[in-house]
Design a protein around this motif. Structure first.
Motif, PDB file in Angstrom:
ATOM      1  N   UNK A  45       3.838   7.486  -6.622  1.00  0.00           N
ATOM      2  CA  UNK A  45       3.951   7.545  -5.196  1.00  0.00           C
ATOM      3  C   UNK A  45       2.425   7.577  -4.789  1.00  0.00           C
ATOM      4  N   UNK A  46       1.559   8.232  -5.252  1.00  0.00           N
ATOM      5  CA  UNK A  46       0.007   8.404  -4.913  1.00  0.00           C
ATOM      6  C   UNK A  46      -0.585   7.156  -5.163  1.00  0.00           C
ATOM      7  N   UNK A  47      -0.105   6.394  -6.587  1.00  0.00           N
ATOM      8  CA  UNK A  47      -0.709   5.324  -6.756  1.00  0.00           C
ATOM      9  C   UNK A  47      -0.243   4.077  -6.133  1.00  0.00           C
ATOM     10  N   UNK A  48       0.900   4.063  -5.589  1.00  0.00           N
ATOM     11  CA  UNK A  48       1.474   2.998  -4.738  1.00  0.00           C
ATOM     12  C   UNK A  48       0.847   3.292  -3.257  1.00  0.00           C
ATOM     13  N   UNK A  49       0.440   4.460  -2.740  1.00  0.00           N
ATOM     14  CA  UNK A  49      -0.405   4.522  -1.515  1.00  0.00           C
ATOM     15  C   UNK A  49      -1.958   3.715  -1.837  1.00  0.00           C
ATOM     16  N   UNK A  50      -2.197   4.158  -2.688  1.00  0.00           N
ATOM     17  CA  UNK A  50      -3.790   3.516  -3.116  1.00  0.00           C
ATOM     18  C   UNK A  50      -3.564   2.382  -3.244  1.00  0.00           C
ATOM     19  N   UNK A  51      -2.634   1.697  -3.927  1.00  0.00           N
ATOM     20  CA  UNK A  51      -2.733   0.285  -4.044  1.00  0.00           C
ATOM     21  C   UNK A  51      -2.430  -0.473  -2.764  1.00  0.00           C
ATOM     22  N   UNK A  52      -1.556   0.127  -1.844  1.00  0.00           N
ATOM     23  CA  UNK A  52      -1.279  -0.629  -0.471  1.00  0.00           C
ATOM     24  C   UNK A  52      -2.110  -0.115   0.590  1.00  0.00           C
ATOM     25  N   UNK A  53      -3.193   0.736   0.067  1.00  0.00           N
ATOM     26  CA  UNK A  53      -4.197   1.139   1.075  1.00  0.00           C
ATOM     27  C   UNK A  53      -3.896   1.866   2.395  1.00  0.00           C
ATOM     28  N   UNK A  54      -2.945   2.755   1.891  1.00  0.00           N
ATOM     29  CA  UNK A  54      -2.337   3.599   3.057  1.00  0.00           C
ATOM     30  C   UNK A  54      -2.668   5.070   2.804  1.00  0.00           C
ATOM     31  N   UNK A  55      -2.925   5.573   3.823  1.00  0.00           N
ATOM     32  CA  UNK A  55      -3.543   7.357   3.513  1.00  0.00           C
ATOM     33  C   UNK A  55      -3.119   8.055   4.693  1.00  0.00           C
ATOM     34  N   UNK A  56      -3.233   9.366   4.791  1.00  0.00           N
ATOM     35  CA  UNK A  56      -2.799  10.347   5.731  1.00  0.00           C
ATOM     36  C   UNK A  56      -3.803  10.307   6.725  1.00  0.00           C
ATOM     37  N   UNK A  57      -5.033   9.701   6.673  1.00  0.00           N
ATOM     38  CA  UNK A  57      -6.247   9.554   7.594  1.00  0.00           C
ATOM     39  C   UNK A  57      -5.870   8.706   9.086  1.00  0.00           C
ATOM     40  N   UNK A  58      -5.055   7.949   9.005  1.00  0.00           N
ATOM     41  CA  UNK A  58      -4.753   6.745  10.028  1.00  0.00           C
ATOM     42  C   UNK A  58      -3.521   6.793  10.537  1.00  0.00           C
ATOM     43  N   UNK A  59      -3.046   7.034  11.754  1.00  0.00           N
ATOM     44  CA  UNK A  59      -1.717   7.105  12.223  1.00  0.00           C
ATOM     45  C   UNK A  59      -1.016   5.686  12.012  1.00  0.00           C
ATOM     46  N   UNK A  60      -1.456   4.694  11.950  1.00  0.00           N
ATOM     47  CA  UNK A  60      -0.879   3.610  11.833  1.00  0.00           C
ATOM     48  C   UNK A  60      -0.337   3.383  10.420  1.00  0.00           C
TER      49      UNK A  60
END
Length: 200
Positions: A45-60
């Protein structure tokens, strides 16, 4: 001589009774492989977030994060249930026993808290709160489970609590890394210890 034999027999009976009582209150269906599987799913799941460039620092990123980690939760839960059922059947014991019901009742409050705060964080855009809250809620659930499953689970719960509490004050910009270490690393470590000791 007879009195000595009777005392020894009584002592042995007490040992057996204590062993039976311990078995009746110790949850033994927890699978090491289930913990390892949960850790691997969390890492994915963490790798998928990195690949898709999504993180917990941006509300969008609320939508993608909710989708990814919902899948992670579903997969971890499904494989955990599968391993637990297999473990119980291998031992010839019922899956949904009174002890299992007590375990589920013990961990439900912390799961509810985690779900409630997650909904609030997603709705308000305060995504940076989610990783530490998840760790704190999960740590509480592991401490409750540890009352039935032993010291190793309790220690893991404490690790989650400490890491989650620290995440509220420091390293708030590194939510994915903290999830990788906690839900990924701690799970694999716990699962390895359980699987090595109990071969389950």
């Amino acid at each position: 001589m007879v009195d000595l034999e009777e005392r020894e027999a009584a002592t042995e009976d007490l040992r057996r009774i204590r062993a039976l009582m311990d078995r009746a209150t110790r949850y033994s269906h927890l699978s090491g492989w289930a913990c390892i599987g949960a850790g691997i799913v969390a890492i994915a799941g963490a790798i998928a977030c990195w690949k898709l460039r999504v993180n917990f620092n941006h509300p969008f990123c609320a939508g993608p994060l909710a989708a990814i980690w919902s899948v992670v939760l579903a997969l971890a839960f499904a494989q955990g249930v599968a391993f637990t059922v297999a473990n119980a059947r291998r031992k010839g014991e019922p899956v949904w026993s009174p002890l299992t019901q007590q375990v589920v009742t013990a961990i439900l409050p912390s799961c509810f808290v985690g779900a409630a705060v997650t909904g609030y964080g997603l709705q308000t855009g305060q995504l940076e709160l989610l990783p530490p809250i998840w760790m704190l809620a999960y740590g509480m659930s592991l401490l409750a489970l540890g009352l039935f499953a032993g010291t190793k689970v309790k220690v893991t719960g404490i690790l989650f609590l400490v890491t989650g509490a620290a995440g509220l004050w420091w390293f708030r910009d590194y939510g994915l890394r903290r999830l990788l270490v906690s839900f990924g690393g701690f799970h694999i470590l716990l699962g390895t210890v359980i699987a090595w000791k109990y071969r389950v």
